[in-house]
Design an enzyme around this catalytic site. Structure first.
Site, PDB file in Angstrom:
ATOM      1  N   THR A 117      91.466  83.633  27.042  1.00  9.26           N
ATOM      2  CA  THR A 117      90.682  83.760  25.816  1.00  9.26           C
ATOM      3  C   THR A 117      91.605  84.095  24.651  1.00  9.26           C
ATOM      4  O   THR A 117      92.571  84.827  24.812  1.00  9.26           O
ATOM      5  CB  THR A 117      89.623  84.869  25.989  1.00  9.26           C
ATOM      6  OG1 THR A 117      88.689  84.465  26.991  1.00  9.26           O
ATOM      7  CG2 THR A 117      88.877  85.142  24.692  1.00  9.26           C
ATOM      8  N   GLY A 167      90.455  90.035  22.278  1.00 13.31           N
ATOM      9  CA  GLY A 167      89.236  89.232  22.189  1.00 13.31           C
ATOM     10  C   GLY A 167      88.070  89.836  22.940  1.00 13.31           C
ATOM     11  O   GLY A 167      86.975  89.270  22.947  1.00 13.31           O
ATOM     12  N   GLU A 169      89.557  88.542  32.199  1.00 15.76           N
ATOM     13  CA  GLU A 169      90.939  88.063  32.173  1.00 15.76           C
ATOM     14  C   GLU A 169      91.731  88.649  33.332  1.00 15.76           C
ATOM     15  O   GLU A 169      92.478  87.942  34.017  1.00 15.76           O
ATOM     16  CB  GLU A 169      91.597  88.422  30.838  1.00 15.76           C
ATOM     17  CG  GLU A 169      91.077  87.605  29.668  1.00 15.76           C
ATOM     18  CD  GLU A 169      91.595  88.089  28.329  1.00 15.76           C
ATOM     19  OE1 GLU A 169      91.740  87.251  27.437  1.00 15.76           O
ATOM     20  OE2 GLU A 169      91.847  89.305  28.173  1.00 15.76           O
TER      21      GLU A 169
END
Length: 228
Positions: A29, A101, A107
């Protein structure tokens, strides 16, 4: 002098060269990944690759689908061949801070699952110690976020703020808050991560320690490849 976007664009060929054949890709991201996605989609189409993407955020999943990249959920795959992601900071040991983000939990799940984790940054993200230029994000439950904030501030000389977006509390894809921690120099990331992760209500931290296999850096002098 090249701007930050130009530095990021410089790195993309080195990333794309690692994509081939039948692969399950972890797709990160952030702004770098948003630059990479169109070129990735074009590569897949031109070469007829059978690529399946597992995305770290709803936003990236939407963009990938719009570009025709096949996407699946994390629980539908047994492994990830290659994870590609950006970073907010990278230290000399290739430890990183992520989460600018707000997708740090997903992640970390995807990046840890990958056989190979490649990080793509511009030279402004290279630092001498983690926390030098970027605040450490910590994803926390909404129920007791303020008490977690107080406990984090009691650990050391750390300034902690709940992340807001246009005066409204930022909510992650998991329905949690983000606490952004301004760290002083000298904080041991391993010890601090262990302290944080054992606080009741802490979901995950933005420390990605001993995870990156390679860091591709766009610099004014060209692309640099950092490896352990």
């Amino acid at each position: 002098m090249k701007d930050v976007k130009a530095l990021k664009l410089m790195t993309l060929n080195d990333v794309l060269s690692q994509i081939n054949g039948d692969m399950t890709l972890g797709i990160g991201t952030g702004s770098t990944m948003e630059l990479l996605l169109p070129q990735m989609a074009q590569l897949i189409k031109e070469r007829g690759y059978n690529i399946t993407g597992v995305c770290t955020s709803n936003k990236i999943a939407f963009l990938a689908k719009e570009l025709g990249i096949k996407i699946c959920e994390i629980n539908d795959v047994d492994h990830i061949d290659l994870a590609i992601d950006g970073a907010d900071e990278v230290d000399p040991s290739l430890n990183i801070i992520k989460g600018g983000g707000g997708a740090l939990f997903r992640e970390k799940v995807i990046d840890e699952m990958a056989s190979r984790f490649v990080v793509v940054v511009d030279e402004t993200k290279i630092v001498q110690y983690l926390g030098e230029t970027f605040k450490l994000p910590v994803e926390v439950d909404k129920f007791n976020w303020y008490h977690i904030l107080r406990k984090i501030e009691s650990y050391a000389d750390i300034k902690v703020e709940r992340r807001v977006n246009e005066d409204v509390a930022f909510i992650t894809d998991n329905g949690n808050y983000i606490l952004d921690c301004k760290l002083p120099k000298g904080i041991d990331p391993y010890k601090f991560h262990e302290y944080l992760i054992h606080l009741t209500g802490v979901f995950e931290t933005g420390y990605f320690l001993d995870m990156a296999d390679q860091v591709i850096v766009g610099t004014q002098e060209g692309v640099k490849i950092l490896e352990k």
